[in-house]
Design an enzyme around this catalytic site. Structure first.
Site, short mmCIF file in Angstrom:
data_model
loop_
_atom_site.label_atom_id
_atom_site.label_comp_id
_atom_site.label_asym_id
_atom_site.label_seq_id
_atom_site.Cartn_x
_atom_site.Cartn_y
_atom_site.Cartn_z
N GLU A 1 0.84 -1.20 0.00
CA GLU A 1 0.00 0.00 0.00
C GLU A 1 0.87 1.25 0.00
OE1 GLU A 1 -4.00 -0.54 2.31
OE2 GLU A 1 -2.36 -1.31 3.56
N LYS B 1 -11.82 4.29 1.30
CA LYS B 1 -10.68 3.53 0.78
C LYS B 1 -11.24 2.38 -0.07
CE LYS B 1 -6.36 1.46 2.42
NZ LYS B 1 -5.56 1.11 3.61
#
Length: 121
Positions: free
Chosen positions: A23, A100
């Site tokens: 990420e 997200k």
């Protein structure tokens, strides 16, 4: 005192937030929604940008935060965004949602989000 609402929704910014290395390396898009409690009475009377929240400048500030220093949790990111909203003189409180949609979840899902509400202290 009047408490009106100014909203900015769907601000999409690439950031590198998350607890996993991939990420942080690749990053992903985050989507931010904010709702600000403020009085718009003066702005409505004067028709002057100086009497309200400049949401264009706010969008730039929020985008800089999302694109900036990575954090592990979107809760932390939402707190930073709320702090930026509350730093504006005319804002009495802020509701911030951080979405997200590409979170690393092994199931099919549409979105993950955190919403926080903070008053000016």
């Amino acid at each position: 005192m009047d408490t009106d609402l100014i909203t900015l929704t769907g601000l999409r910014v690439h950031g590198r937030h998350g607890v996993f290395a991939h990420e942080r390396e690749a990053g992903q898009d985050f989507v931010v929604d904010v709702a600000l409690r403020t009085s718009t009475t003066a702005a409505a009377a004067s028709d002057d940008l100086m009497d309200t929240v400049d949401y264009g400048a706010l969008a730039d500030t929020l985008a800089d935060i999302v694109a900036g220093e990575p954090v592990n949790l979107i809760e932390t990111l939402a707190g930073r965004l709320a702090d930026a909203c509350l730093a504006l003189d005319r804002v009495d409180s802020a509701v911030v949602t951080v979405h997200k949609p590409q979170a690393p979840i092994n199931q099919h899902f549409a979105d993950v989000s955190v919403t926080i509400e903070r008053p000016k202290r």
